[in-house]
Design an enzyme around this catalytic site. Structure first.
Site, mmCIF file in Angstrom:
data_model
loop_
_atom_site.group_PDB
_atom_site.id
_atom_site.type_symbol
_atom_site.label_atom_id
_atom_site.label_comp_id
_atom_site.label_asym_id
_atom_site.label_seq_id
_atom_site.Cartn_x
_atom_site.Cartn_y
_atom_site.Cartn_z
ATOM 1 N N TYR A 141 6.846 3.991 -0.761
ATOM 2 C CA TYR A 141 7.644 4.160 0.459
ATOM 3 C C TYR A 141 8.919 3.333 0.385
ATOM 4 O O TYR A 141 10.024 3.838 0.609
ATOM 5 C CB TYR A 141 6.810 3.750 1.675
ATOM 6 C CG TYR A 141 7.611 3.576 2.935
ATOM 7 C CD1 TYR A 141 8.306 4.639 3.505
ATOM 8 C CD2 TYR A 141 7.680 2.322 3.570
ATOM 9 C CE1 TYR A 141 9.051 4.469 4.662
ATOM 10 C CE2 TYR A 141 8.415 2.155 4.726
ATOM 11 C CZ TYR A 141 9.099 3.223 5.265
ATOM 12 O OH TYR A 141 9.840 3.052 6.409
ATOM 13 N N ARG A 281 -4.624 -4.210 0.723
ATOM 14 C CA ARG A 281 -4.063 -2.908 0.374
ATOM 15 C C ARG A 281 -3.027 -3.084 -0.730
ATOM 16 O O ARG A 281 -2.265 -4.056 -0.729
ATOM 17 C CB ARG A 281 -3.393 -2.252 1.586
ATOM 18 C CG ARG A 281 -4.346 -1.828 2.668
ATOM 19 C CD ARG A 281 -3.634 -1.146 3.799
ATOM 20 N NE ARG A 281 -2.646 -2.028 4.435
ATOM 21 C CZ ARG A 281 -2.035 -1.764 5.580
ATOM 22 N NH1 ARG A 281 -2.288 -0.643 6.212
ATOM 23 N NH2 ARG A 281 -1.174 -2.613 6.097
#
Length: 321
Positions: A141, A281
């Protein structure tokens, strides 16, 4: 000005639409409604349902409605998903933005205000993060947003585009009348997830408690969406006034950990937040805190709503409504 807000049915986009209108600009909204909400768009605003990869439709709108400037929010923005499906992110974010830029170039639209992100920085070497810090994004992203910023710089050099990239940190909160708030099809933002945990009695997942921070959880800089919207208006008007491109951080220069946010939600709601600890994560930096001196000095921007208790209280009021 006549301003086309691409992604204007989304969370930050809808608040910025309101702020632009309050300053007297005529606003048009373009959104494919993949994550946006039509209910967030005022009924008296021209709304176009379309994708930014549809260059012909964009060129028609630019010509038909004499668009002066574009505010660009349209993007896929889930960090975890970006790591699992990079093709989706490069196609939508990068290819889509190039389609938008080419449509603007063909129609002679010279001003673009771009919704960028602190994710372009990656793991910072010092805090707070300034606009001149090295950009080494740790997730797909962030890499797509940085690729877009590079594209904007190249188009500005070659085609007389003027652009402003706003690198914001963690947008949060809701409008003061609770009419607009965070409503994503797949919710990944911390504060609404905590509020859902409180109301649905379902444990929140806290990703990682072994970061090099005081309590082991990630630290982020949370900024009220209304302060973000004000910054967009100021940045757009500054760009037109100066005819210069620019990059600004938008944050508060204050960081809060995940556990600190949980404690504040408990204070505001009077309820206990159930949570469990999960592994980290991929692509999540330990700390992201902004330096916003440049935006304050050059735009005259001042924070009005970004006290943490204010942020969470407004989000809670919207959530309850």
């Amino acid at each position: 000005m006549n301003v086309l807000v691409v992604g204007g049915a989304g969370y930050i986009g809808a608040h910025t639409v309101q702020a632009l209108r309050e300053r007297g600009h005529k606003v048009f909204v373009y959104d494919n409604l993949s994550t946006g909400n039509l209910e967030a768009v005022p009924e008296d605003i021209h709304f176009f349902e379309g994708d930014i990869r549809d260059g012909d439709f964009l060129r028609h709108i630019f010509a038909e409605y004499l668009i002066d400037a574009v505010v660009h929010f349209a993007a896929c923005s889930l960090v975890g998903e970006s790591m699992q499906d990079p093709a989706k992110y490069y196609n939508n974010n990068v290819v889509g933005t190039l389609s938008l830029l080419n449509a603007m170039k063909g129609a002679g639209v010279e001003y673009l205000l771009f919704s960028s992100t602190a994710a372009v920085y990656g793991e910072p070497t010092s805090l707070p993060i300034t606009e001149t810090a090295l950009c080494q994004p740790t997730n797909v992203y962030g890499r797509t947003k940085l690729a877009i910023e590079w594209s904007l710089a190249d188009y500005a050099q070659a085609y007389n585009l003027k652009y402003t990239a706003l690198r914001y940190f963690n947008a949060a909160g809701a409008s003061l009348d609770a009419s607009i708030g965070e409503a994503h099809p797949v919710e990944t933002h911390l504060i609404p997830l905590i509020l859902q945990a409180v109301t649905k009695h379902k444990a929140l997942q806290v990703f990682g408690d072994d970061y090099p921070t005081p309590d082991g959880t990630c630290i982020r800089d949370y900024i009220h969406v209304l302060d973000l919207a004000t910054a967009h208006v100021l940045a757009l008007e500054k760009m037109v006034q100066t005819q210069q491109s620019a990059v600004y951080n938008l944050g508060t220069e204050t960081g809060f950990s995940v556990l600190e946010i949980i404690k504040m939600v408990e204070q505001v709601t009077g309820l206990v937040v159930p949570y469990t600890i999960s592994p980290r994560r991929a692509g999540d930096p330990a700390r992201l805190v902004a330096s916003v001196n440049k935006a304050k000095q050059q735009l005259g921007w001042q924070l009005q709503h970004s006290d943490l208790q204010q942020i969470i209280s407004s989000a809670w009021q919207w959530h309850c409504k």
